[in-house]
Write a protein that holds these residues in place. Structure first.
Motif, PDB file in Angstrom:
ATOM      1  N   PRO A 148      31.355  38.717  41.302  1.00  0.00           N
ATOM      2  CA  PRO A 148      32.325  39.706  41.569  1.00  0.00           C
ATOM      3  C   PRO A 148      33.643  39.329  41.043  1.00  0.00           C
ATOM      4  N   ASP A 149      34.106  38.347  41.303  1.00  0.00           N
ATOM      5  CA  ASP A 149      35.619  37.972  40.919  1.00  0.00           C
ATOM      6  C   ASP A 149      35.739  37.843  39.196  1.00  0.00           C
ATOM      7  N   GLU A 151      33.811  39.379  37.202  1.00  0.00           N
ATOM      8  CA  GLU A 151      33.419  40.869  36.620  1.00  0.00           C
ATOM      9  C   GLU A 151      34.746  41.383  36.602  1.00  0.00           C
ATOM     10  N   GLU A 152      35.838  41.004  37.383  1.00  0.00           N
ATOM     11  CA  GLU A 152      37.046  42.006  37.322  1.00  0.00           C
ATOM     12  C   GLU A 152      37.793  41.353  36.130  1.00  0.00           C
ATOM     13  N   GLN A 153      37.356  40.224  35.403  1.00  0.00           N
ATOM     14  CA  GLN A 153      38.151  39.958  34.328  1.00  0.00           C
ATOM     15  C   GLN A 153      37.594  39.862  32.867  1.00  0.00           C
ATOM     16  N   LYS A 263      36.687  42.670  28.277  1.00  0.00           N
ATOM     17  CA  LYS A 263      36.523  44.326  28.612  1.00  0.00           C
ATOM     18  C   LYS A 263      36.802  45.249  27.624  1.00  0.00           C
TER      19      LYS A 263
END
Ligand code: ARG
Length: 296
Positions: A148-149, A151-153, A263
């Protein structure tokens, strides 16, 4: 003055063709026609590639939704840059000037699908996300677990492999027979990996290495109680190091590997997903896992 400029321009052209020619012949040597740069040769300065390369207006001119900046850069430069940490068999293994392994095969297929050259940058595992977001590389392929962390980047692709954190100990160790016995023990890991995060759940005594192979050497020498690393590298480590064994019980739940792009690069993500789907359907991933698990 004018002729002086002309001469200069001409010189520049000559120098650039030499550089280009050099690059091209270099790129043809690897099995997957990789060209190489090491992590160290990548500018650690930030802004070098932050700007969209010149001549890219087509991508910016209201067509943003059609082509990402990543894709425009790849098409324009005729190459895609794969970032990895090549000390993670069977996924990435350094062999002389080349990087081979499952991820190298996948990377080659991605370049082939895009019709561009593949360049590999072998660097610290912990630097990969930053290298991607600062545009030094175009995608990460490193037995890279979806978290998850992260996936933020970054933007993850579809998954291509299931893994699990595995515990390596010295043969004959009667103190550690199950995962819970790791409580308070000295555990070696590759810095910034899911093995590192798993170890934190058991102990504060974590020794962080540049790669798991180095951790294994310290385990062998008795400086560590255990090493936590993904299952396939763990298997290869015990296979190659007499006196080291695996615990049956795993250190954590299953995790899944995917590649990662910047992203917004949804078009590149889609191409990679297409490649992965083809490879999975053809049984290629398992084939390569076998092939690169029995190196030597
Ligand atoms: N799967 C783990 C993670 O994503 C370890 C990956 C290490 N990969 C490497 N090429 N060294 O954190």
């Amino acid at each position: 003055m004018k002729t002086y400029k002309k001469v200069l321009a001409l010189l520049l052209v000559v120098v650039m063709s030499i550089a280009l020619f050099g690059c091209a012949s270099n790129g043809n040597e690897g099995p997957a026609s990789q060209s190489q740069s090491n992590g160290s040769s990548v500018q650690s300065g930030e802004t070098e590639q932050d700007e969209t390369p010149g001549g890219n207006e087509a991508a910016d001119n209201g067509q943003e939704s059609e082509m990402s900046e990543s894709m425009a850069k790849i098409k324009e430069s005729g190459k895609i840059i794969w970032g990895t940490n090549a000390a993670f068999p069977p996924f990435e293994i350094r062999r002389g000037d080349d990087v081979i392994g499952v991820d190298a095969e996948i990377a080659a297929k991605i370049a082939e699908k895009l019709g561009v050259e593949l360049e590999v940058v072998d660097m610290d595992f912990e630097g990969l996300i930053n290298a991607l977001t600062s545009k030094q590389i175009d995608f990460i392929g490193a037995g890279f677990t979806i978290k998850p962390d992260r996936e933020e980047q970054v933007l993850f692709t579809d998954t291509y492999f299931k893994a699990v954190q595995t515990i390596i100990i010295q043969e004959g160790n009667t103190e550690i027979t199950k995962a819970a016995d790791l409580e308070g023990k000295t555990i070696g890991v590759q810095s910034g990996t899911t093995g590192d995060f798993t170890a934190k759940e058991y102990t504060d005594n974590i020794v962080r290495f540049d790669n798991a192979l180095e951790a294994a050497i310290d385990l062998k020498n008795g400086r560590l109680d255990a090493v936590i690393v993904d299952d396939l590298p763990a298997q290869m480590i015990v296979q190659e190091n007499e006196g080291l064994v695996l615990l049956d019980e795993k250190a954590a739940d299953d995790e899944e590997y995917a590649l990662a792009v910047r992203k917004g690069a949804t078009d590149l993500q889609a191409v990679i997903n297409e490649v992965l789907a083809e490879l999975k359907a053809g049984g290629k991933i398992e084939e390569w896992v076998e092939e690169y698990s029995f190196l030597n």
